[in-house]
Design a protein around this motif. Structure first.
Motif, PDB file in Angstrom:
ATOM      1  N   ALA A  35       0.838  -1.149  -0.031  1.00 31.08           N
ATOM      2  CA  ALA A  35      -0.220   0.203   0.250  1.00 31.08           C
ATOM      3  C   ALA A  35       0.541   1.536  -0.097  1.00 31.08           C
ATOM      4  CB  ALA A  35      -0.791  -0.123   1.084  1.00 31.08           C
ATOM      5  N   VAL A  36       1.863   1.039   1.161  1.00 30.58           N
ATOM      6  CA  VAL A  36       2.741   2.827   0.560  1.00 30.58           C
ATOM      7  C   VAL A  36       3.426   2.640   0.056  1.00 30.58           C
ATOM      8  CG1 VAL A  36       5.334   3.443   1.776  1.00 30.58           C
ATOM      9  CG2 VAL A  36       3.172   2.153   2.999  1.00 30.58           C
ATOM     10  N   ARG A  37       3.799   1.326  -1.355  1.00 26.66           N
ATOM     11  CA  ARG A  37       4.811   1.474  -2.381  1.00 26.66           C
ATOM     12  C   ARG A  37       3.535   2.390  -3.958  1.00 26.66           C
ATOM     13  NH1 ARG A  37       6.132  -4.004  -3.754  1.00 26.66           N
ATOM     14  NH2 ARG A  37       8.212  -2.933  -2.161  1.00 26.66           N
ATOM     15  N   ALA A  38       2.265   1.892  -3.116  1.00 29.45           N
ATOM     16  CA  ALA A  38       0.989   1.881  -4.751  1.00 29.45           C
ATOM     17  C   ALA A  38       0.800   3.598  -4.346  1.00 29.45           C
ATOM     18  CB  ALA A  38      -0.108   1.409  -4.144  1.00 29.45           C
ATOM     19  N   GLY A  39       1.254   3.882  -2.864  1.00 26.96           N
ATOM     20  CA  GLY A  39       1.346   5.901  -2.661  1.00 26.96           C
ATOM     21  C   GLY A  39      -0.064   6.114  -2.236  1.00 26.96           C
TER      22      GLY A  39
END
Length: 164
Positions: A35-39
């Motif tokens: 989720a963090v990688r996806a923004g």
């Protein structure tokens, strides 16, 4: 059959959207990293274990829920994910996008598989929030190969609709 434009979800801005991540304990760290990688803004992210039920009086307005369930053996993981979606329903808006990921008990989510899974979840979010059924995002050859790799590894990704 595609829903009519007024019933479709508005495009989801991951930097501003409230997001609920639910799943089995060993998959929650993978969901959080993806989720963090996806923004997704970490401050707007709510992480709920499938075995840790949210307080029934608690309300939220999350637009997106990602549910990840590991399926050990013959356990019907999709049914468990559906039950988890019902349990976290008070945390979601009525037309929230719900994405379910089921992972085989033998599958280890290595970083390359995690990135492919993140791409597929982002594609599902884009497809769910497309203004019409005819303008859904096109699945490129890379996404098709990634989806085939996920399925071969024992990972399934579904988009479900509950309620309205």
């Amino acid at each position: 059959m595609a829903r009519t434009p007024r019933e479709r979800h508005e495009p989801i801005d991951l930097q501003r959207a409230e997001v609920v991540l639910a799943g089995t304990q060993e998959l929650l760290p993978v969901l959080r990293v993806a989720a963090v990688r996806a923004g997704v803004d970490a401050a707007r992210m709510r992480v709920v274990g499938v075995d840790d039920l949210p307080d029934p009086s608690e309300r939220a307005e999350a637009e997106l829920a990602v549910i990840a369930i590991r399926r050990p053996g013959d356990d019907p993981a999709f049914h468990r994910a559906h039950e988890a979606a019902d349990l976290i329903a008070p945390l979601l808006t009525p037309h929230a996008v719900r994405i379910v990921i089921t992972v085989s008990g033998a599958t280890r989510l290595v970083p390359k598989l995690e990135r492919t899974l993140t791409s597929e979840v982002l594609h599902q979010i884009g497809a769910a929030s497309a203004p019409s059924g005819f303008r859904r995002p096109f699945r490129t050859m890379r996404l098709r190969l990634g989806l085939a790799a996920l399925q071969a590894a024992g990972v399934r990704v579904f988009r479900i609709s509950i309620g309205h």
